[in-house]
Design a protein around this motif. Structure first.
Motif, PDB file in Angstrom:
ATOM      1  N   GLN A 136      -1.772  11.871  -1.886  1.00 34.37           N
ATOM      2  CA  GLN A 136      -1.139  10.565  -2.057  1.00 34.37           C
ATOM      3  C   GLN A 136       0.361  10.628  -1.792  1.00 34.37           C
ATOM      4  O   GLN A 136       0.928   9.737  -1.173  1.00 34.37           O
ATOM      5  N   GLU A 137       1.020  11.683  -2.249  1.00 34.92           N
ATOM      6  CA  GLU A 137       2.452  11.823  -1.995  1.00 34.92           C
ATOM      7  C   GLU A 137       2.723  11.986  -0.504  1.00 34.92           C
ATOM      8  O   GLU A 137       3.695  11.438   0.022  1.00 34.92           O
ATOM      9  N   THR A 138       1.862  12.722   0.197  1.00 32.62           N
ATOM     10  CA  THR A 138       2.001  12.879   1.640  1.00 32.62           C
ATOM     11  C   THR A 138       1.824  11.537   2.342  1.00 32.62           C
ATOM     12  O   THR A 138       2.578  11.200   3.258  1.00 32.62           O
ATOM     13  N   ALA A 139       0.858  10.773   1.898  1.00 30.24           N
ATOM     14  CA  ALA A 139       0.627   9.449   2.489  1.00 30.24           C
ATOM     15  C   ALA A 139       1.835   8.539   2.265  1.00 30.24           C
ATOM     16  O   ALA A 139       2.250   7.811   3.171  1.00 30.24           O
ATOM     17  N   ILE A 140       2.430   8.602   1.086  1.00 29.86           N
ATOM     18  CA  ILE A 140       3.612   7.789   0.790  1.00 29.86           C
ATOM     19  C   ILE A 140       4.763   8.173   1.719  1.00 29.86           C
ATOM     20  O   ILE A 140       5.449   7.307   2.267  1.00 29.86           O
ATOM     21  N   LYS A 141       4.968   9.477   1.922  1.00 26.46           N
ATOM     22  CA  LYS A 141       6.036   9.934   2.819  1.00 26.46           C
ATOM     23  C   LYS A 141       5.813   9.418   4.241  1.00 26.46           C
ATOM     24  O   LYS A 141       6.750   9.001   4.918  1.00 26.46           O
ATOM     25  N   GLU A 142       4.568   9.466   4.698  1.00 19.92           N
ATOM     26  CA  GLU A 142       4.255   8.974   6.043  1.00 19.92           C
ATOM     27  C   GLU A 142       4.464   7.464   6.140  1.00 19.92           C
ATOM     28  O   GLU A 142       4.944   6.961   7.149  1.00 19.92           O
ATOM     29  N   LEU A 143       4.112   6.747   5.095  1.00 17.30           N
ATOM     30  CA  LEU A 143       4.295   5.290   5.095  1.00 17.30           C
ATOM     31  C   LEU A 143       5.775   4.910   5.123  1.00 17.30           C
ATOM     32  O   LEU A 143       6.149   3.904   5.709  1.00 17.30           O
ATOM     33  N   GLU A 144       6.613   5.719   4.479  1.00 22.63           N
ATOM     34  CA  GLU A 144       8.047   5.441   4.471  1.00 22.63           C
ATOM     35  C   GLU A 144       8.654   5.544   5.864  1.00 22.63           C
ATOM     36  O   GLU A 144       9.661   4.911   6.151  1.00 22.63           O
ATOM     37  N   LYS A 167     -16.362   2.327   2.086  1.00 23.57           N
ATOM     38  CA  LYS A 167     -16.672   2.711   3.463  1.00 23.57           C
ATOM     39  C   LYS A 167     -16.010   1.783   4.473  1.00 23.57           C
ATOM     40  O   LYS A 167     -16.220   1.909   5.665  1.00 23.57           O
ATOM     41  N   ALA A 168     -15.190   0.866   3.981  1.00 19.77           N
ATOM     42  CA  ALA A 168     -14.572  -0.128   4.865  1.00 19.77           C
ATOM     43  C   ALA A 168     -13.074   0.130   4.994  1.00 19.77           C
ATOM     44  O   ALA A 168     -12.435   0.685   4.106  1.00 19.77           O
ATOM     45  N   PHE A 169     -12.531  -0.283   6.122  1.00 20.39           N
ATOM     46  CA  PHE A 169     -11.097  -0.206   6.375  1.00 20.39           C
ATOM     47  C   PHE A 169     -10.527  -1.618   6.384  1.00 20.39           C
ATOM     48  O   PHE A 169     -11.089  -2.513   7.006  1.00 20.39           O
ATOM     49  N   PHE A 170      -9.399  -1.807   5.692  1.00 23.72           N
ATOM     50  CA  PHE A 170      -8.760  -3.113   5.626  1.00 23.72           C
ATOM     51  C   PHE A 170      -7.330  -3.000   6.120  1.00 23.72           C
ATOM     52  O   PHE A 170      -6.604  -2.073   5.747  1.00 23.72           O
ATOM     53  N   LEU A 171      -6.938  -3.970   6.943  1.00 25.18           N
ATOM     54  CA  LEU A 171      -5.576  -4.019   7.436  1.00 25.18           C
ATOM     55  C   LEU A 171      -4.637  -4.285   6.260  1.00 25.18           C
ATOM     56  O   LEU A 171      -4.881  -5.162   5.444  1.00 25.18           O
ATOM     57  N   SER A 172      -3.564  -3.506   6.182  1.00 26.28           N
ATOM     58  CA  SER A 172      -2.681  -3.614   5.024  1.00 26.28           C
ATOM     59  C   SER A 172      -1.232  -3.408   5.440  1.00 26.28           C
ATOM     60  O   SER A 172      -0.941  -2.823   6.484  1.00 26.28           O
ATOM     61  N   ASP A 173      -0.335  -3.872   4.612  1.00 26.10           N
ATOM     62  CA  ASP A 173       1.094  -3.680   4.809  1.00 26.10           C
ATOM     63  C   ASP A 173       1.478  -2.293   4.283  1.00 26.10           C
ATOM     64  O   ASP A 173       1.053  -1.910   3.184  1.00 26.10           O
ATOM     65  N   PRO A 174       2.288  -1.512   5.035  1.00 26.61           N
ATOM     66  CA  PRO A 174       2.662  -0.166   4.577  1.00 26.61           C
ATOM     67  C   PRO A 174       3.357  -0.146   3.213  1.00 26.61           C
ATOM     68  O   PRO A 174       3.072   0.724   2.397  1.00 26.61           O
ATOM     69  N   LYS A 175       4.257  -1.102   2.980  1.00 27.17           N
ATOM     70  CA  LYS A 175       4.960  -1.122   1.688  1.00 27.17           C
ATOM     71  C   LYS A 175       3.991  -1.382   0.538  1.00 27.17           C
ATOM     72  O   LYS A 175       4.062  -0.750  -0.507  1.00 27.17           O
ATOM     73  N   GLU A 176       3.085  -2.313   0.765  1.00 24.25           N
ATOM     74  CA  GLU A 176       2.102  -2.646  -0.261  1.00 24.25           C
ATOM     75  C   GLU A 176       1.211  -1.439  -0.564  1.00 24.25           C
ATOM     76  O   GLU A 176       0.946  -1.117  -1.727  1.00 24.25           O
ATOM     77  N   LEU A 177       0.780  -0.768   0.492  1.00 18.97           N
ATOM     78  CA  LEU A 177      -0.068   0.407   0.316  1.00 18.97           C
ATOM     79  C   LEU A 177       0.700   1.517  -0.397  1.00 18.97           C
ATOM     80  O   LEU A 177       0.156   2.200  -1.273  1.00 18.97           O
ATOM     81  N   LEU A 180       7.286   4.529   8.604  1.00 19.08           N
ATOM     82  CA  LEU A 180       6.864   3.407   9.441  1.00 19.08           C
ATOM     83  C   LEU A 180       7.850   2.248   9.341  1.00 19.08           C
ATOM     84  O   LEU A 180       8.495   2.046   8.319  1.00 19.08           O
ATOM     85  N   GLN A 181       7.908   1.481  10.396  1.00 14.78           N
ATOM     86  CA  GLN A 181       8.748   0.288  10.386  1.00 14.78           C
ATOM     87  C   GLN A 181       8.030  -0.822   9.634  1.00 14.78           C
ATOM     88  O   GLN A 181       6.815  -0.785   9.439  1.00 14.78           O
ATOM     89  N   ASP A 182       8.799  -1.830   9.240  1.00  9.22           N
ATOM     90  CA  ASP A 182       8.244  -2.931   8.451  1.00  9.22           C
ATOM     91  C   ASP A 182       7.162  -3.714   9.181  1.00  9.22           C
ATOM     92  O   ASP A 182       6.255  -4.258   8.570  1.00  9.22           O
ATOM     93  N   ASN A 183       7.253  -3.790  10.497  1.00  8.74           N
ATOM     94  CA  ASN A 183       6.281  -4.592  11.243  1.00  8.74           C
ATOM     95  C   ASN A 183       4.997  -3.827  11.559  1.00  8.74           C
ATOM     96  O   ASN A 183       4.079  -4.377  12.139  1.00  8.74           O
ATOM     97  N   ASN A 184       4.936  -2.548  11.204  1.00  4.50           N
ATOM     98  CA  ASN A 184       3.714  -1.776  11.414  1.00  4.50           C
ATOM     99  C   ASN A 184       2.649  -2.184  10.407  1.00  4.50           C
ATOM    100  O   ASN A 184       2.957  -2.574   9.291  1.00  4.50           O
ATOM    101  N   LYS A 185       1.418  -2.087  10.822  1.00  3.52           N
ATOM    102  CA  LYS A 185       0.292  -2.324   9.928  1.00  3.52           C
ATOM    103  C   LYS A 185      -0.521  -1.032   9.833  1.00  3.52           C
ATOM    104  O   LYS A 185      -0.570  -0.240  10.769  1.00  3.52           O
ATOM    105  N   VAL A 186      -1.114  -0.829   8.706  1.00  4.82           N
ATOM    106  CA  VAL A 186      -1.946   0.352   8.478  1.00  4.82           C
ATOM    107  C   VAL A 186      -3.301  -0.101   7.947  1.00  4.82           C
ATOM    108  O   VAL A 186      -3.463  -1.229   7.486  1.00  4.82           O
TER     109      VAL A 186
END
Length: 104
Positions: A25-33, A47-57, A35-41
């Protein structure tokens, strides 16, 4: 959590499991930081993937880490409580064995 006869082994495995989850989780947070604001993850939910905002995630992951820390603290408290109970019961059993041997 796994249960072992040895308390130390149980504690080691518990810390390893929680530590591994936290590390991911800490690694994922570092990777999300990075990313630019307009990126989506995409966030995995079951078993499903949902489009999300990096800051929110990132905020969700930080909250999850705090929850794991709280849970680990609670488990540590329970562990101490059960160790004390175990010692008390062991002492009572040893006393009962001593009394039984004296009466025999």
């Amino acid at each position: 959590f796994f249960f072992f006869n040895d308390t130390a082994t149980t504690e080691i495995y518990t810390e390893q499991i929680v530590g591994s989850v936290r590390c991911v989780q800490e690694t994922a947070i570092k990777e999300l930081e990075n990313l630019q604001d307009n990126n989506k993850v995409f966030r995995l939910l079951g078993k499903a993937f949902f489009l999300s905002d990096p800051k929110e995630l990132g905020q969700e992951l930080e909250g999850s880490i705090k929850d794991y820390d709280k849970e680990l603290d609670e488990c540590t408290k329970y562990k101490k409580h059960f160790e004390e109970k175990y010692k008390d019961l062991d002492k009572q059993m040893q006393e009962a064995i001593t009394v039984a041997r004296q009466q025999a």
